[in-house]
Design an enzyme around this catalytic site. Sequence first.
Site, mmCIF file in Angstrom:
data_model
loop_
_atom_site.group_PDB
_atom_site.id
_atom_site.type_symbol
_atom_site.label_atom_id
_atom_site.label_comp_id
_atom_site.label_asym_id
_atom_site.label_seq_id
_atom_site.Cartn_x
_atom_site.Cartn_y
_atom_site.Cartn_z
ATOM 1 N N CYS A 128 0.812 -1.228 0.000
ATOM 2 C CA CYS A 128 0.000 0.000 0.000
ATOM 3 C C CYS A 128 0.839 1.269 0.000
ATOM 4 O O CYS A 128 0.527 2.233 -0.712
ATOM 5 C CB CYS A 128 -0.959 0.000 1.194
ATOM 6 S SG CYS A 128 -0.147 -0.227 2.797
ATOM 7 N N HIS A 240 -2.843 6.288 5.145
ATOM 8 C CA HIS A 240 -1.411 6.474 5.365
ATOM 9 C C HIS A 240 -0.986 7.835 4.805
ATOM 10 O O HIS A 240 -1.596 8.358 3.873
ATOM 11 C CB HIS A 240 -0.601 5.391 4.663
ATOM 12 C CG HIS A 240 -0.742 4.031 5.259
ATOM 13 N ND1 HIS A 240 -1.366 3.778 6.464
ATOM 14 C CD2 HIS A 240 -0.306 2.808 4.802
ATOM 15 C CE1 HIS A 240 -1.314 2.479 6.728
ATOM 16 N NE2 HIS A 240 -0.684 1.871 5.734
#
Length: 334
Positions: A128, A240
Amino acid sequence: MKVAIVGASGAVGQEFLRVLDERNFPVDELLLFGSSRSAGRKYTFRGKEIEVRLLQHNDDFKGVDFAFTSAGGGTSKEFAETITKHGAIMIDNSSAFRMDEDVPLVVPECNAEDALVRPRGIIANPNCTTIMMVVALQALENISHIKRIHVSSYQAASGAGAAAMAELYEQYRQVLAGEEPTVEKFAYQLAFNVIPQIDVFTDNGYTKEEMKMYNETKKIMHTDCEVSATCVRVPSLRCHSESIWAETERPVSVEEFREAVRNGKGLQLEDDPASKVYPMPLFHENCDDVFVGRIRKDLSNPNGLAFWLVSDQIKKGAALNAVQIAEYLISKSE
């Protein structure tokens, strides 16, 4: 179109259900698979209740066009042949095959064409943190070749799964109530803390997560660019963030890169520091794109740029990227 989701009960599996529905992905029949713990559970997709089947070595994948797998590397390795033997395209969200030479590692905004050559019927979905970074880096690479990248990630609890998010909630409650916090999903208490370790350390002092960013970036972008990463777990729930410094072959102005982000695939510019406009995890949960801001010239290198980005790592960093790969392949077969 027959579609399968392996690991349907996990955080990414549940995200697959949402993404397939909201993008109106052409699903005529949906199969859900899981472990013995989740087999028998039922989930609703487009008004129809679907029961999770136990993942087994049988012919359940016969006739399946796409199998989205997110049940861990061990499961992916064990069942890859079972999943692909009848012709299903396996788009795998684990790290099991990412660096295998005969498995393409794909972020559609960067290297969609790589998905067309898949000798084993497997396409790997990158890590990711790598996905969100290379979407932004591609816009910069299109201006001038990137020679070097330094990145620090600020990774939410959700990167460790739904149970980790629940633990963060519980830790905050426990600390505020004066209780001893429960610590199971992370090496240390995450509430009111940051932990400069994601995954295990390797012999060179970098963690596996950091080495994924190093190796995967090179493979996806077909580049000789050098990457140095520090990955940190922070006490946010979802999305994130990354602080990136990039050195290009020629000087790139702030406005040049801003314009590239404005026009880039899968990118949105949020960059008005005077008005305190910059990307933050709190505001980008469930968003498709990578949000870029804090773009500025590096003070120590005329060819350096620094910037900040935020993206929902369960969505673009996992399920959405995999579905976009399938969408690309469908578009090429029409």
